[in-house]
Design an enzyme around this catalytic site. Sequence first.
Site, PDB file in Angstrom:
ATOM      1  N   ARG A  86       0.808  -1.226   0.000  1.00  0.00           N
ATOM      2  CA  ARG A  86       0.000   0.000   0.000  1.00  0.00           C
ATOM      3  C   ARG A  86       0.845   1.281   0.000  1.00  0.00           C
ATOM      4  O   ARG A  86       0.385   2.332   0.426  1.00  0.00           O
ATOM      5  CB  ARG A  86      -0.988   0.008   1.182  1.00  0.00           C
ATOM      6  CG  ARG A  86      -2.022  -1.096   1.098  1.00  0.00           C
ATOM      7  CD  ARG A  86      -3.147  -0.890   2.084  1.00  0.00           C
ATOM      8  NE  ARG A  86      -4.176  -1.902   1.898  1.00  0.00           N
ATOM      9  CZ  ARG A  86      -4.200  -3.068   2.547  1.00  0.00           C
ATOM     10  NH1 ARG A  86      -3.262  -3.365   3.404  1.00  0.00           N
ATOM     11  NH2 ARG A  86      -5.166  -3.920   2.314  1.00  0.00           N
ATOM     12  N   LYS A 144       3.350  11.008 -11.653  1.00  0.00           N
ATOM     13  CA  LYS A 144       2.473  10.168 -12.478  1.00  0.00           C
ATOM     14  C   LYS A 144       3.144   8.816 -12.701  1.00  0.00           C
ATOM     15  O   LYS A 144       4.287   8.751 -13.153  1.00  0.00           O
ATOM     16  CB  LYS A 144       2.208  10.824 -13.832  1.00  0.00           C
ATOM     17  CG  LYS A 144       1.172  11.929 -13.808  1.00  0.00           C
ATOM     18  CD  LYS A 144       0.881  12.356 -15.234  1.00  0.00           C
ATOM     19  CE  LYS A 144      -0.230  13.392 -15.297  1.00  0.00           C
ATOM     20  NZ  LYS A 144      -0.542  13.768 -16.689  1.00  0.00           N
ATOM     21  N   GLU A 181       9.793  17.062 -25.479  1.00  0.00           N
ATOM     22  CA  GLU A 181       9.178  17.462 -24.213  1.00  0.00           C
ATOM     23  C   GLU A 181       9.783  18.766 -23.704  1.00  0.00           C
ATOM     24  O   GLU A 181       9.107  19.588 -23.088  1.00  0.00           O
ATOM     25  CB  GLU A 181       9.341  16.357 -23.169  1.00  0.00           C
ATOM     26  CG  GLU A 181       8.592  15.073 -23.475  1.00  0.00           C
ATOM     27  CD  GLU A 181       7.102  15.154 -23.156  1.00  0.00           C
ATOM     28  OE1 GLU A 181       6.632  16.227 -22.725  1.00  0.00           O
ATOM     29  OE2 GLU A 181       6.404  14.144 -23.357  1.00  0.00           O
ATOM     30  N   LYS A 228       8.038  22.236 -14.865  1.00  0.00           N
ATOM     31  CA  LYS A 228       7.124  21.182 -14.450  1.00  0.00           C
ATOM     32  C   LYS A 228       6.874  21.228 -12.949  1.00  0.00           C
ATOM     33  O   LYS A 228       5.747  21.028 -12.483  1.00  0.00           O
ATOM     34  CB  LYS A 228       7.654  19.812 -14.855  1.00  0.00           C
ATOM     35  CG  LYS A 228       6.650  18.706 -14.511  1.00  0.00           C
ATOM     36  CD  LYS A 228       6.802  17.474 -15.362  1.00  0.00           C
ATOM     37  CE  LYS A 228       5.637  16.518 -15.140  1.00  0.00           C
ATOM     38  NZ  LYS A 228       5.762  15.282 -15.922  1.00  0.00           N
ATOM     39  N   GLU A 255      -3.795  17.141 -11.405  1.00  0.00           N
ATOM     40  CA  GLU A 255      -4.261  17.487 -12.749  1.00  0.00           C
ATOM     41  C   GLU A 255      -5.759  17.761 -12.784  1.00  0.00           C
ATOM     42  O   GLU A 255      -6.498  17.240 -13.630  1.00  0.00           O
ATOM     43  CB  GLU A 255      -3.887  16.380 -13.745  1.00  0.00           C
ATOM     44  CG  GLU A 255      -3.933  16.855 -15.200  1.00  0.00           C
ATOM     45  CD  GLU A 255      -3.413  15.805 -16.172  1.00  0.00           C
ATOM     46  OE1 GLU A 255      -4.147  15.478 -17.110  1.00  0.00           O
ATOM     47  OE2 GLU A 255      -2.293  15.326 -15.993  1.00  0.00           O
ATOM     48  N   ARG A 284      -2.514  21.805 -14.641  1.00  0.00           N
ATOM     49  CA  ARG A 284      -1.492  20.802 -14.956  1.00  0.00           C
ATOM     50  C   ARG A 284      -1.771  20.143 -16.303  1.00  0.00           C
ATOM     51  O   ARG A 284      -0.864  19.624 -16.955  1.00  0.00           O
ATOM     52  CB  ARG A 284      -1.413  19.740 -13.849  1.00  0.00           C
ATOM     53  CG  ARG A 284      -0.324  18.694 -14.119  1.00  0.00           C
ATOM     54  CD  ARG A 284      -0.031  17.790 -12.947  1.00  0.00           C
ATOM     55  NE  ARG A 284       0.949  16.772 -13.322  1.00  0.00           N
ATOM     56  CZ  ARG A 284       1.544  15.929 -12.499  1.00  0.00           C
ATOM     57  NH1 ARG A 284       1.252  15.968 -11.208  1.00  0.00           N
ATOM     58  NH2 ARG A 284       2.413  15.044 -12.930  1.00  0.00           N
ATOM     59  N   ASN A 321       0.029  18.464 -21.107  1.00  0.00           N
ATOM     60  CA  ASN A 321      -0.355  17.486 -22.114  1.00  0.00           C
ATOM     61  C   ASN A 321      -0.398  18.070 -23.523  1.00  0.00           C
ATOM     62  O   ASN A 321      -0.947  17.436 -24.438  1.00  0.00           O
ATOM     63  CB  ASN A 321      -1.725  16.886 -21.765  1.00  0.00           C
ATOM     64  CG  ASN A 321      -1.679  16.060 -20.501  1.00  0.00           C
ATOM     65  OD1 ASN A 321      -0.816  15.208 -20.338  1.00  0.00           O
ATOM     66  ND2 ASN A 321      -2.598  16.324 -19.579  1.00  0.00           N
ATOM     67  N   HIS A 350      -0.120  15.763 -26.439  1.00  0.00           N
ATOM     68  CA  HIS A 350      -0.190  14.383 -25.981  1.00  0.00           C
ATOM     69  C   HIS A 350      -1.478  13.663 -26.386  1.00  0.00           C
ATOM     70  O   HIS A 350      -1.468  12.446 -26.549  1.00  0.00           O
ATOM     71  CB  HIS A 350      -0.021  14.331 -24.464  1.00  0.00           C
ATOM     72  CG  HIS A 350       1.400  14.528 -24.014  1.00  0.00           C
ATOM     73  ND1 HIS A 350       2.116  15.676 -24.300  1.00  0.00           N
ATOM     74  CD2 HIS A 350       2.233  13.731 -23.312  1.00  0.00           C
ATOM     75  CE1 HIS A 350       3.332  15.559 -23.786  1.00  0.00           C
ATOM     76  NE2 HIS A 350       3.428  14.392 -23.186  1.00  0.00           N
ATOM     77  N   HIS A 371      -0.580  10.404 -28.055  1.00  0.00           N
ATOM     78  CA  HIS A 371      -0.925   9.104 -27.487  1.00  0.00           C
ATOM     79  C   HIS A 371      -1.749   8.274 -28.462  1.00  0.00           C
ATOM     80  O   HIS A 371      -1.589   7.046 -28.549  1.00  0.00           O
ATOM     81  CB  HIS A 371      -1.706   9.286 -26.183  1.00  0.00           C
ATOM     82  CG  HIS A 371      -0.845   9.682 -25.024  1.00  0.00           C
ATOM     83  ND1 HIS A 371      -1.357  10.126 -23.830  1.00  0.00           N
ATOM     84  CD2 HIS A 371       0.502   9.705 -24.871  1.00  0.00           C
ATOM     85  CE1 HIS A 371      -0.368  10.406 -22.991  1.00  0.00           C
ATOM     86  NE2 HIS A 371       0.762  10.157 -23.613  1.00  0.00           N
ATOM     87  N   HIS A 373       7.673   7.777 -27.889  1.00  0.00           N
ATOM     88  CA  HIS A 373       6.774   8.745 -27.260  1.00  0.00           C
ATOM     89  C   HIS A 373       7.076  10.187 -27.666  1.00  0.00           C
ATOM     90  O   HIS A 373       6.172  10.937 -28.055  1.00  0.00           O
ATOM     91  CB  HIS A 373       6.850   8.601 -25.740  1.00  0.00           C
ATOM     92  CG  HIS A 373       6.036   9.617 -25.003  1.00  0.00           C
ATOM     93  ND1 HIS A 373       4.647   9.649 -25.041  1.00  0.00           N
ATOM     94  CD2 HIS A 373       6.407  10.674 -24.229  1.00  0.00           C
ATOM     95  CE1 HIS A 373       4.205  10.662 -24.313  1.00  0.00           C
ATOM     96  NE2 HIS A 373       5.247  11.296 -23.801  1.00  0.00           N
TER      97      HIS A 373
END
Length: 378
Positions: free
Chosen positions: A132, A154, A196, A237, A247, A251, A255, A258, A262, A277
């Site tokens: 956990r 993330k 990026e 960032k 997000e 935030r 993206n 993206h 993606h 990517h």
Amino acid sequence: MSHRSVAEAENCRLVRVELADRSYDIEIGRDLLPKIGEKFTSLFPGAKAAIITDNTVAGLHLETVEASLSKAGVEYHAIELPAGEKTKSYDGLTFACDAVLDTRLERGDLVIALGGGVIGDLAGFVAGIIRRGMRFVQIPTTLLSQVDSSVGGKTGINSGHGKNLIGLFHQPSLVLADTAVLDTLPRRDFAAGYAEMAKYGLINDPDFFVWLEANWQDVFAGGSAREEAIARSCQAKADVVAADELENGQRALLNLGHTFGHALEGMAEYDAERLVHGEGVAIGMVLAHEFSVRLGLCDPAVTDRVIAHLKDVGLPTGIDEIPGQKPNAELLMDFIAQDKKVSRGNLTFILTRGLGQSYVEKSVDPVAVKDFLTEKLA
């Protein structure tokens, strides 16, 4: 964003991610890997570690990390997975979780992610769910992971439904970005990470984009501009993450490119020979600017400038540059509809009004997007 807030310490640059009691440092500099043992014992006295890496990175850097940890008296276990995006999967997650549990590490011990974005995302997810929640350290070994995926918490894996759809937010305890390891990167991978980096300028810092236009060759060559660019990207960032960790708002600006990118990666079945990517992001950023032009938001000259710079550094800027079967608009729309940035059926895109003037648009008409893609693919 101001790079003046980047601190200097012990021949490296420090960027602080401010998240109250979960704040952490990003350390950026050359030859930091041999110091990981000393750093580990000072921050996490008595802790043991599981190093999660891939077989490519292991051949280049694992011995250095192991030697440093051993010298500092840290007990560790190394776990190797296959290199490549396909490791960021249910199978990869199961293997890594079972391997960490086999080590008998306790909740107070740490996972070390030694690798690029795939390993960082996977190892962070493993750390977030084992017992956990275990602490973890990011040691990113690619430019893309140093300026993007290692920062912000993330973590996750891919699904057949799309990229990064299974995961959680789990912040690292430290990010150690050794810029010397980038010397071993193939140029294609370095360029993919640079996409990026350029993104931060295109979001809200046109001065940084102008600086990159003037200094990109030194960034690629490994001169002083490389660490400057990485530090400025990490600070950008860090600022966004501190203001919107989960997000829920701004935030999402991170993206930019993206949503399209993606979808293109999914279309290419995450095959790195066809598309990695950062290349997807590069094409996606061009598409985001072109779509903004189509909507009457942005001057076409801005898009031309973005395309010119990405071409200069060797990045693809069009869908037709992706090898293999050409996608169709319906397939791309299927991936876009599964994107995490969809809310109640409305598409969210990061659009732009000019150079470094991006914004979050939460009610984009899917028909307009499909018509745009159909036209691009004609």
